[in-house]
Scaffold this motif. Structure first.
Motif, PDB file in Angstrom:
ATOM      1  N   GLY A   9       0.842  -1.193   0.000  1.00 48.97           N
ATOM      2  CA  GLY A   9       0.000   0.000   0.000  1.00 48.97           C
ATOM      3  C   GLY A   9       0.873   1.237   0.000  1.00 48.97           C
ATOM      4  N   THR A  10       0.336   2.321   0.505  1.00 54.05           N
ATOM      5  CA  THR A  10       1.068   3.578   0.556  1.00 54.05           C
ATOM      6  C   THR A  10       1.307   3.964   2.003  1.00 54.05           C
ATOM      7  OG1 THR A  10      -0.031   4.248  -1.473  1.00 54.05           O
ATOM      8  CG2 THR A  10       1.074   5.968  -0.235  1.00 54.05           C
ATOM      9  N   GLY A  11       2.550   4.296   2.314  1.00 56.40           N
ATOM     10  CA  GLY A  11       2.906   4.733   3.662  1.00 56.40           C
ATOM     11  C   GLY A  11       2.510   6.174   3.902  1.00 56.40           C
ATOM     12  N   THR A  12       2.851   6.685   5.071  1.00 56.86           N
ATOM     13  CA  THR A  12       2.466   8.047   5.444  1.00 56.86           C
ATOM     14  C   THR A  12       3.133   9.105   4.565  1.00 56.86           C
ATOM     15  OG1 THR A  12       4.212   8.037   7.110  1.00 56.86           O
ATOM     16  CG2 THR A  12       1.993   7.461   7.846  1.00 56.86           C
ATOM     17  N   ALA A  13       4.323   8.818   4.070  1.00 53.55           N
ATOM     18  CA  ALA A  13       5.026   9.791   3.225  1.00 53.55           C
ATOM     19  C   ALA A  13       4.792   9.532   1.733  1.00 53.55           C
ATOM     20  CB  ALA A  13       6.521   9.763   3.537  1.00 53.55           C
ATOM     21  N   GLY A  14       3.877   8.625   1.415  1.00 45.94           N
ATOM     22  CA  GLY A  14       3.570   8.334   0.020  1.00 45.94           C
ATOM     23  C   GLY A  14       4.442   7.268  -0.603  1.00 45.94           C
ATOM     24  N   GLU A  15       5.359   6.689   0.176  1.00 43.63           N
ATOM     25  CA  GLU A  15       6.242   5.645  -0.356  1.00 43.63           C
ATOM     26  C   GLU A  15       5.551   4.286  -0.247  1.00 43.63           C
ATOM     27  OE1 GLU A  15       6.669   5.295   3.970  1.00 43.63           O
ATOM     28  OE2 GLU A  15       6.553   7.001   2.618  1.00 43.63           O
ATOM     29  N   PRO A  16       5.987   3.302  -1.031  1.00 46.36           N
ATOM     30  CA  PRO A  16       5.401   1.959  -0.934  1.00 46.36           C
ATOM     31  C   PRO A  16       5.658   1.364   0.451  1.00 46.36           C
ATOM     32  CG  PRO A  16       6.833   2.120  -2.865  1.00 46.36           C
ATOM     33  CD  PRO A  16       7.015   3.376  -2.072  1.00 46.36           C
ATOM     34  N   ALA A  17       4.628   0.771   1.026  1.00 50.38           N
ATOM     35  CA  ALA A  17       4.738   0.204   2.363  1.00 50.38           C
ATOM     36  C   ALA A  17       3.891  -1.058   2.449  1.00 50.38           C
ATOM     37  CB  ALA A  17       4.275   1.212   3.411  1.00 50.38           C
ATOM     38  N   VAL A  18       4.224  -1.905   3.399  1.00 47.31           N
ATOM     39  CA  VAL A  18       3.426  -3.090   3.684  1.00 47.31           C
ATOM     40  C   VAL A  18       2.337  -2.655   4.651  1.00 47.31           C
ATOM     41  CG1 VAL A  18       3.454  -5.430   4.589  1.00 47.31           C
ATOM     42  CG2 VAL A  18       5.461  -4.553   3.413  1.00 47.31           C
ATOM     43  N   GLY A  29      -4.562  -6.968  -4.963  1.00 52.29           N
ATOM     44  CA  GLY A  29      -3.131  -7.217  -5.028  1.00 52.29           C
ATOM     45  C   GLY A  29      -2.723  -8.497  -4.342  1.00 52.29           C
ATOM     46  N   ARG A  30      -1.492  -8.828  -4.551  1.00 54.45           N
ATOM     47  CA  ARG A  30      -0.923 -10.038  -3.981  1.00 54.45           C
ATOM     48  C   ARG A  30      -0.763  -9.866  -2.474  1.00 54.45           C
ATOM     49  NH1 ARG A  30       1.469 -14.355  -6.019  1.00 54.45           N
ATOM     50  NH2 ARG A  30       3.066 -15.393  -4.797  1.00 54.45           N
ATOM     51  N   GLY A  31      -1.071 -10.889  -1.729  1.00 58.45           N
ATOM     52  CA  GLY A  31      -0.981 -10.817  -0.278  1.00 58.45           C
ATOM     53  C   GLY A  31       0.132 -11.683   0.273  1.00 58.45           C
ATOM     54  N   ALA A  32       0.628 -11.298   1.436  1.00 55.35           N
ATOM     55  CA  ALA A  32       1.585 -12.101   2.197  1.00 55.35           C
ATOM     56  C   ALA A  32       0.988 -12.267   3.589  1.00 55.35           C
ATOM     57  CB  ALA A  32       2.938 -11.405   2.271  1.00 55.35           C
ATOM     58  N   TRP A  33       1.130 -13.437   4.161  1.00 59.48           N
ATOM     59  CA  TRP A  33       0.497 -13.766   5.434  1.00 59.48           C
ATOM     60  C   TRP A  33       1.520 -13.777   6.554  1.00 59.48           C
ATOM     61  CZ3 TRP A  33      -4.797 -14.315   5.532  1.00 59.48           C
ATOM     62  CH2 TRP A  33      -5.407 -14.322   4.281  1.00 59.48           C
ATOM     63  N   LEU A  34       1.098 -13.325   7.738  1.00 58.69           N
ATOM     64  CA  LEU A  34       2.004 -13.157   8.865  1.00 58.69           C
ATOM     65  C   LEU A  34       1.254 -13.444  10.162  1.00 58.69           C
ATOM     66  CD1 LEU A  34       4.896 -11.869   9.604  1.00 58.69           C
ATOM     67  CD2 LEU A  34       3.577  -9.792  10.044  1.00 58.69           C
ATOM     68  N   HIS A  35       1.906 -14.186  11.073  1.00 55.28           N
ATOM     69  CA  HIS A  35       1.327 -14.346  12.410  1.00 55.28           C
ATOM     70  C   HIS A  35       1.285 -12.977  13.078  1.00 55.28           C
ATOM     71  CE1 HIS A  35       2.529 -18.723  12.190  1.00 55.28           C
ATOM     72  NE2 HIS A  35       1.275 -18.778  12.603  1.00 55.28           N
ATOM     73  N   ARG A  75      14.778 -11.614   6.950  1.00 49.52           N
ATOM     74  CA  ARG A  75      14.879 -12.466   5.763  1.00 49.52           C
ATOM     75  C   ARG A  75      14.550 -11.719   4.474  1.00 49.52           C
ATOM     76  NH1 ARG A  75      10.849 -15.853   5.659  1.00 49.52           N
ATOM     77  NH2 ARG A  75      11.826 -17.120   4.089  1.00 49.52           N
ATOM     78  N   ARG A  76      14.139 -10.455   4.595  1.00 51.65           N
ATOM     79  CA  ARG A  76      13.686  -9.661   3.432  1.00 51.65           C
ATOM     80  C   ARG A  76      12.574 -10.390   2.689  1.00 51.65           C
ATOM     81  NH1 ARG A  76      19.422  -9.462   2.445  1.00 51.65           N
ATOM     82  NH2 ARG A  76      20.283  -7.721   3.600  1.00 51.65           N
ATOM     83  N   ALA A  77      11.631 -10.903   3.449  1.00 52.73           N
ATOM     84  CA  ALA A  77      10.581 -11.756   2.882  1.00 52.73           C
ATOM     85  C   ALA A  77       9.460 -10.968   2.203  1.00 52.73           C
ATOM     86  CB  ALA A  77       9.987 -12.639   3.978  1.00 52.73           C
ATOM     87  N   PHE A  78       9.157  -9.759   2.672  1.00 52.41           N
ATOM     88  CA  PHE A  78       8.020  -9.034   2.106  1.00 52.41           C
ATOM     89  C   PHE A  78       8.196  -8.671   0.636  1.00 52.41           C
ATOM     90  CE2 PHE A  78       6.905  -8.143   6.624  1.00 52.41           C
ATOM     91  CZ  PHE A  78       5.640  -8.696   6.595  1.00 52.41           C
ATOM     92  N   ALA A  95       7.804 -12.024  -1.294  1.00 54.22           N
ATOM     93  CA  ALA A  95       6.464 -12.607  -1.248  1.00 54.22           C
ATOM     94  C   ALA A  95       5.439 -11.752  -1.993  1.00 54.22           C
ATOM     95  CB  ALA A  95       6.028 -12.796   0.198  1.00 54.22           C
ATOM     96  N   LEU A  96       5.621 -10.437  -1.922  1.00 46.28           N
ATOM     97  CA  LEU A  96       4.672  -9.534  -2.570  1.00 46.28           C
ATOM     98  C   LEU A  96       5.087  -9.177  -3.992  1.00 46.28           C
ATOM     99  CD1 LEU A  96       4.040  -7.246   0.514  1.00 46.28           C
ATOM    100  CD2 LEU A  96       2.480  -8.941  -0.442  1.00 46.28           C
ATOM    101  N   ARG A  97       6.212  -9.737  -4.426  1.00 45.69           N
ATOM    102  CA  ARG A  97       6.756  -9.505  -5.773  1.00 45.69           C
ATOM    103  C   ARG A  97       6.872  -8.019  -6.069  1.00 45.69           C
ATOM    104  NH1 ARG A  97       3.626 -14.313  -9.052  1.00 45.69           N
ATOM    105  NH2 ARG A  97       4.573 -16.005  -7.874  1.00 45.69           N
ATOM    106  N   HIS A  98       7.572  -7.336  -5.185  1.00 49.47           N
ATOM    107  CA  HIS A  98       7.773  -5.892  -5.320  1.00 49.47           C
ATOM    108  C   HIS A  98       9.261  -5.606  -5.366  1.00 49.47           C
ATOM    109  CE1 HIS A  98       8.057  -1.675  -4.061  1.00 49.47           C
ATOM    110  NE2 HIS A  98       6.887  -1.560  -4.637  1.00 49.47           N
ATOM    111  N   ALA A  99       9.686  -4.903  -6.409  1.00 52.71           N
ATOM    112  CA  ALA A  99      11.100  -4.545  -6.525  1.00 52.71           C
ATOM    113  C   ALA A  99      11.379  -3.353  -5.638  1.00 52.71           C
ATOM    114  CB  ALA A  99      11.433  -4.202  -7.975  1.00 52.71           C
ATOM    115  N   GLY A 100      12.431  -3.436  -4.866  1.00 46.66           N
ATOM    116  CA  GLY A 100      12.819  -2.325  -4.000  1.00 46.66           C
ATOM    117  C   GLY A 100      12.360  -2.532  -2.573  1.00 46.66           C
ATOM    118  N   PRO A 101      12.818  -1.659  -1.694  1.00 44.67           N
ATOM    119  CA  PRO A 101      12.493  -1.797  -0.262  1.00 44.67           C
ATOM    120  C   PRO A 101      11.042  -1.415   0.031  1.00 44.67           C
ATOM    121  CG  PRO A 101      13.743   0.196  -0.629  1.00 44.67           C
ATOM    122  CD  PRO A 101      13.693  -0.527  -1.960  1.00 44.67           C
ATOM    123  N   LEU A 102      10.507  -2.004   1.082  1.00 41.74           N
ATOM    124  CA  LEU A 102       9.155  -1.695   1.542  1.00 41.74           C
ATOM    125  C   LEU A 102       9.209  -1.308   3.013  1.00 41.74           C
ATOM    126  CD1 LEU A 102       7.216  -4.693  -0.046  1.00 41.74           C
ATOM    127  CD2 LEU A 102       6.933  -2.292  -0.624  1.00 41.74           C
TER     128      LEU A 102
END
Length: 87
Positions: A25-34, A44-50, A62-65, A68-75
């Motif tokens: 989604g979109t973070g508070t500063a407009g950057e891509p965020a989980v 969109g594609r989802g990733a599941w977490l306890h 593990r840099r899993a997000f 798992a979400l098939r997103h290039a770059g940091p989240l």
């Protein structure tokens, strides 16, 4: 038992009803965020977490997000961390 999903943090499986669905989604500063998909209906594609900080930390380490979400770059995972801390 219902649908089974795998946690991106600890890699153990569990019923979908006890895991959080996260999407890009979109973070508070407009950057891509989980972000947490509370209603489990966001597009969109989802990733599941306890719903535990330990699993979030494992997923970050593990840099899993991005994988798992098939997103290039940091989240940014701050929205998920805030959701878990609120309880």
């Amino acid at each position: 038992m219902g649908p089974v999903r795998t946690c991106v943090g600890c890699r153990s499986t569990g019923p979908r009803s006890v895991l959080l669905r996260t999407v890009v989604g979109t973070g508070t500063a407009g950057e891509p965020a989980v972000v947490v998909d509370v209603g489990r209906r966001m597009p969109g594609r989802g990733a599941w977490l306890h719903p535990e900080l330990h699993c979030l930390e494992l997923a970050e380490r593990r840099r899993a997000f991005p994988r798992a979400l098939r997103h290039a770059g940091p989240l940014d995972v701050t929205p998920v961390r805030e959701h878990l801390e609120r309880g």
